[in-house]
Design a protein around this motif. Structure first.
Motif, PDB file in Angstrom:
ATOM      1  N   ALA A 188      -2.993   6.531 -12.241  1.00  0.00           N
ATOM      2  CA  ALA A 188      -2.226   6.304 -11.015  1.00  0.00           C
ATOM      3  C   ALA A 188      -0.825   5.812 -11.354  1.00  0.00           C
ATOM      4  CB  ALA A 188      -2.937   5.283 -10.128  1.00  0.00           C
ATOM      5  N   GLU A 189       0.141   6.321 -10.622  1.00  0.00           N
ATOM      6  CA  GLU A 189       1.520   5.868 -10.800  1.00  0.00           C
ATOM      7  C   GLU A 189       1.676   4.486 -10.173  1.00  0.00           C
ATOM      8  OE1 GLU A 189       6.067   7.075  -9.401  1.00  0.00           O
ATOM      9  OE2 GLU A 189       4.417   8.528  -9.166  1.00  0.00           O
ATOM     10  N   LEU A 190       2.334   3.578 -10.896  1.00  0.00           N
ATOM     11  CA  LEU A 190       2.595   2.230 -10.399  1.00  0.00           C
ATOM     12  C   LEU A 190       4.083   2.037 -10.174  1.00  0.00           C
ATOM     13  CD1 LEU A 190       0.305   0.084 -12.768  1.00  0.00           C
ATOM     14  CD2 LEU A 190      -0.323   1.195 -10.613  1.00  0.00           C
ATOM     15  N   HIS A 191       4.430   1.105  -9.300  1.00  0.00           N
ATOM     16  CA  HIS A 191       5.836   0.749  -9.130  1.00  0.00           C
ATOM     17  C   HIS A 191       5.987  -0.755  -9.299  1.00  0.00           C
ATOM     18  CE1 HIS A 191       5.642  -0.899  -4.906  1.00  0.00           C
ATOM     19  NE2 HIS A 191       4.498  -0.251  -4.963  1.00  0.00           N
ATOM     20  N   GLU A 192       7.047  -1.150  -9.958  1.00  0.00           N
ATOM     21  CA  GLU A 192       7.294  -2.561 -10.243  1.00  0.00           C
ATOM     22  C   GLU A 192       7.882  -3.255  -9.019  1.00  0.00           C
ATOM     23  OE1 GLU A 192       6.544  -4.392 -12.802  1.00  0.00           O
ATOM     24  OE2 GLU A 192       5.809  -2.794 -14.141  1.00  0.00           O
ATOM     25  N   THR A 193       7.411  -4.477  -8.763  1.00  0.00           N
ATOM     26  CA  THR A 193       7.953  -5.327  -7.710  1.00  0.00           C
ATOM     27  C   THR A 193       8.169  -6.715  -8.311  1.00  0.00           C
ATOM     28  OG1 THR A 193       5.930  -6.375  -6.851  1.00  0.00           O
ATOM     29  CG2 THR A 193       6.369  -4.096  -6.160  1.00  0.00           C
ATOM     30  N   PRO A 194       8.855  -7.612  -7.606  1.00  0.00           N
ATOM     31  CA  PRO A 194       8.984  -8.977  -8.113  1.00  0.00           C
ATOM     32  C   PRO A 194       7.656  -9.703  -8.248  1.00  0.00           C
ATOM     33  CG  PRO A 194      10.628  -8.530  -6.420  1.00  0.00           C
ATOM     34  CD  PRO A 194       9.672  -7.383  -6.396  1.00  0.00           C
ATOM     35  N   PHE A 195       6.607  -9.138  -7.662  1.00  0.00           N
ATOM     36  CA  PHE A 195       5.295  -9.792  -7.672  1.00  0.00           C
ATOM     37  C   PHE A 195       4.254  -8.989  -8.440  1.00  0.00           C
ATOM     38  CE2 PHE A 195       7.547 -10.754  -3.707  1.00  0.00           C
ATOM     39  CZ  PHE A 195       7.712 -12.126  -3.863  1.00  0.00           C
ATOM     40  N   ALA A 200       3.109  -5.105 -10.663  1.00  0.00           N
ATOM     41  CA  ALA A 200       3.108  -3.647 -10.537  1.00  0.00           C
ATOM     42  C   ALA A 200       1.921  -3.213  -9.684  1.00  0.00           C
ATOM     43  CB  ALA A 200       3.037  -2.992 -11.910  1.00  0.00           C
ATOM     44  N   TYR A 201       2.217  -2.399  -8.658  1.00  0.00           N
ATOM     45  CA  TYR A 201       1.191  -1.953  -7.719  1.00  0.00           C
ATOM     46  C   TYR A 201       1.216  -0.428  -7.627  1.00  0.00           C
ATOM     47  CZ  TYR A 201       1.112  -6.852  -6.400  1.00  0.00           C
ATOM     48  OH  TYR A 201       1.004  -8.210  -6.442  1.00  0.00           O
ATOM     49  N   PRO A 202       0.099   0.186  -7.205  1.00  0.00           N
ATOM     50  CA  PRO A 202       0.061   1.645  -7.143  1.00  0.00           C
ATOM     51  C   PRO A 202       0.984   2.199  -6.063  1.00  0.00           C
ATOM     52  CG  PRO A 202      -1.905   0.709  -6.144  1.00  0.00           C
ATOM     53  CD  PRO A 202      -1.197  -0.421  -6.815  1.00  0.00           C
ATOM     54  N   VAL A 203       1.548   3.336  -6.343  1.00  0.00           N
ATOM     55  CA  VAL A 203       2.298   4.083  -5.337  1.00  0.00           C
ATOM     56  C   VAL A 203       1.276   4.710  -4.392  1.00  0.00           C
ATOM     57  CG1 VAL A 203       3.824   6.059  -4.958  1.00  0.00           C
ATOM     58  CG2 VAL A 203       4.194   4.543  -6.932  1.00  0.00           C
ATOM     59  N   VAL A 204       1.407   4.436  -3.085  1.00  0.00           N
ATOM     60  CA  VAL A 204       0.445   4.957  -2.113  1.00  0.00           C
ATOM     61  C   VAL A 204       1.175   5.553  -0.912  1.00  0.00           C
ATOM     62  CG1 VAL A 204      -1.401   3.349  -2.741  1.00  0.00           C
ATOM     63  CG2 VAL A 204       0.245   2.698  -0.968  1.00  0.00           C
ATOM     64  N   ASP A 205       0.487   6.455  -0.213  1.00  0.00           N
ATOM     65  CA  ASP A 205       1.034   6.974   1.036  1.00  0.00           C
ATOM     66  C   ASP A 205       0.602   6.053   2.176  1.00  0.00           C
ATOM     67  OD1 ASP A 205      -1.556   7.598   1.857  1.00  0.00           O
ATOM     68  OD2 ASP A 205      -1.231   9.756   1.942  1.00  0.00           O
ATOM     69  N   THR A 229      -1.728   6.049   4.192  1.00  0.00           N
ATOM     70  CA  THR A 229      -3.173   5.835   4.317  1.00  0.00           C
ATOM     71  C   THR A 229      -3.763   5.088   3.128  1.00  0.00           C
ATOM     72  OG1 THR A 229      -3.902   7.880   3.211  1.00  0.00           O
ATOM     73  CG2 THR A 229      -3.313   8.030   5.549  1.00  0.00           C
ATOM     74  N   GLY A 230      -2.955   4.839   2.097  1.00  0.00           N
ATOM     75  CA  GLY A 230      -3.457   4.195   0.895  1.00  0.00           C
ATOM     76  C   GLY A 230      -3.811   5.157  -0.220  1.00  0.00           C
ATOM     77  N   LEU A 231      -3.571   6.456  -0.016  1.00  0.00           N
ATOM     78  CA  LEU A 231      -3.856   7.442  -1.055  1.00  0.00           C
ATOM     79  C   LEU A 231      -2.909   7.245  -2.231  1.00  0.00           C
ATOM     80  CD1 LEU A 231      -5.332  10.028  -2.031  1.00  0.00           C
ATOM     81  CD2 LEU A 231      -3.563  11.342  -0.826  1.00  0.00           C
ATOM     82  N   THR A 232      -3.472   7.120  -3.424  1.00  0.00           N
ATOM     83  CA  THR A 232      -2.667   6.946  -4.635  1.00  0.00           C
ATOM     84  C   THR A 232      -2.204   8.315  -5.130  1.00  0.00           C
ATOM     85  OG1 THR A 232      -4.491   7.172  -6.226  1.00  0.00           O
ATOM     86  CG2 THR A 232      -4.162   4.989  -5.228  1.00  0.00           C
ATOM     87  N   THR A 233      -1.526   8.325  -6.257  1.00  0.00           N
ATOM     88  CA  THR A 233      -1.084   9.594  -6.837  1.00  0.00           C
ATOM     89  C   THR A 233      -2.222  10.324  -7.554  1.00  0.00           C
ATOM     90  OG1 THR A 233      -0.329   8.405  -8.805  1.00  0.00           O
ATOM     91  CG2 THR A 233       1.306   8.837  -7.080  1.00  0.00           C
ATOM     92  N   VAL A 234      -3.402   9.734  -7.597  1.00  0.00           N
ATOM     93  CA  VAL A 234      -4.585  10.408  -8.158  1.00  0.00           C
ATOM     94  C   VAL A 234      -5.382  11.006  -7.005  1.00  0.00           C
ATOM     95  CG1 VAL A 234      -6.697  10.132  -9.510  1.00  0.00           C
ATOM     96  CG2 VAL A 234      -4.679   8.753 -10.050  1.00  0.00           C
TER      97      VAL A 234
END
Length: 315
Positions: free
Chosen positions: A249-256, A258-263, A265-270
């Motif tokens: 799954a693709e993750l994105h960095e935040t100040p808090f 790394a979390y999954p990239v989701v649409d 509905t919560g669908l990840t890149t997988v």
């Protein structure tokens, strides 16, 4: 023979149970794998959830488990240690069981890594707190302390001043020069006192927080103690994204974290893998987690239906 489910939900907190409830009502065979480590376990109550305000988190989850059981959803106390993706998902549990699922919901949440100040971990969820929206009303008008972990902690100090006009901002390991002029002006306008110096520990009397002690002073006497009955801290969130990472799954960095990239509905890149609750963000409260689990489950119901219909049309 390996057991097969329409959906395996990894995580039995609010998001996972909410997803399981919707899936069970939609007549999908669903398994919830719950390691039994909810993030809000230290708290005696949860707030801000309409109709459930003040309910103990453990009671809330117990009611949720009873509800999903009415619709044939299975729940096991175990931990998912690996997931392998093929035509479907092979889900390996720590107890040695392997099951297969057409779709996954990852609701593994996050863990709070607390500041390494003596006494903080022991009192977390009682009079050492992190969320004023969760606990501010219950401790309103008491003497607050806020323990800085970075210059960004200024925001927390400003926010908690909504619940008390007696707030001291302990800079701890943050140098005063690291605060901007705008930070200092805002703190002054909010009536927040800035206290430089490292915090050595907490003062507890009769099982109640009574003060925050600074380092320094004599070898035997310690530093200055500030009388406080509540201390707000900013834990470092550690997202539990190991399964998602291994699935690619693709993750994105935040100040808090790394979390999954989701649409939406919560669908990840997988394909076939959804995420909900604190697995997708630091600020997801219980009410958000319930909503996220519901959205993910509703999307899965539609996805499975269309997949099956398309397969039938092509036969």
């Amino acid at each position: 023979m390996t057991e097969r489910y329409a959906v395996v939900v990894v995580g039995g907190g609010t998001a996972g149970l909410s997803a399981a409830l919707v899936l069970g009502r939609a007549r999908h065979r669903t398994l919830v794998v719950d390691a039994g480590e909810p993030r809000n376990a230290p708290a005696a109550h949860m707030q801000g959830y309409l109709s459930r305000d003040g309910m103990p988190p453990a009671e809330f989850l117990a009611v949720g488990r009873e509800e999903i059981a009415r619709y044939g959803v299975e729940l096991v106390r175990d931990r998912v240690v690996e997931v392998e993706k093929g035509e479907d998902f092979a889900v390996v549990l720590a107890g040695g069981r392997t099951v297969r699922a057409r779709r996954l919901v990852i609701a593994t949440g996050l863990k709070d890594e607390l500041p390494a100040v003596p006494g903080v971990a022991e009192r977390f969820g009682r009079d050492v707190l992190h969320c004023p929206f969760c606990h501010g009303w219950e401790v309103r008008d008491q003497p607050f302390g806020v323990l800085a972990s970075s210059p960004a902690s200024v925001h927390q100090a400003l926010i908690v001043s909504q619940w008390s006009k007696d707030v001291r901002f302990f800079l701890h390991t943050v140098a005063e020069e690291e605060l901007s002029d705008q930070d200092l002006r805002r703190l002054a306008a909010a009536g927040v006192d800035v206290v430089p110096g490292e915090v050595a520990g907490l003062v507890v009397e009769d099982d109640r927080l009574t003060g925050v002690r600074l380092a320094g002073g004599t070898p035997s006497g310690g530093g200055t103690t500030h009388a406080r009955s509540v201390l707000f801290v900013g834990p470092r969130p550690v997202p539990q994204t190991g399964l998602l990472e291994r699935l690619g799954a693709e993750l994105h960095e935040t100040p808090f974290g790394a979390y999954p990239v989701v649409d939406p509905t919560g669908l990840t890149t997988v394909p076939g893998v959804w995420a909900a609750g604190n697995a997708i963000g630091f600020a997801e409260q219980v009410v958000h987690a319930a909503s996220g689990g519901y959205r993910a489950a509703a999307a899965i119901v539609g996805d499975l239906l269309m997949t099956d219909l398309d397969a039938a049309v092509q036969e």
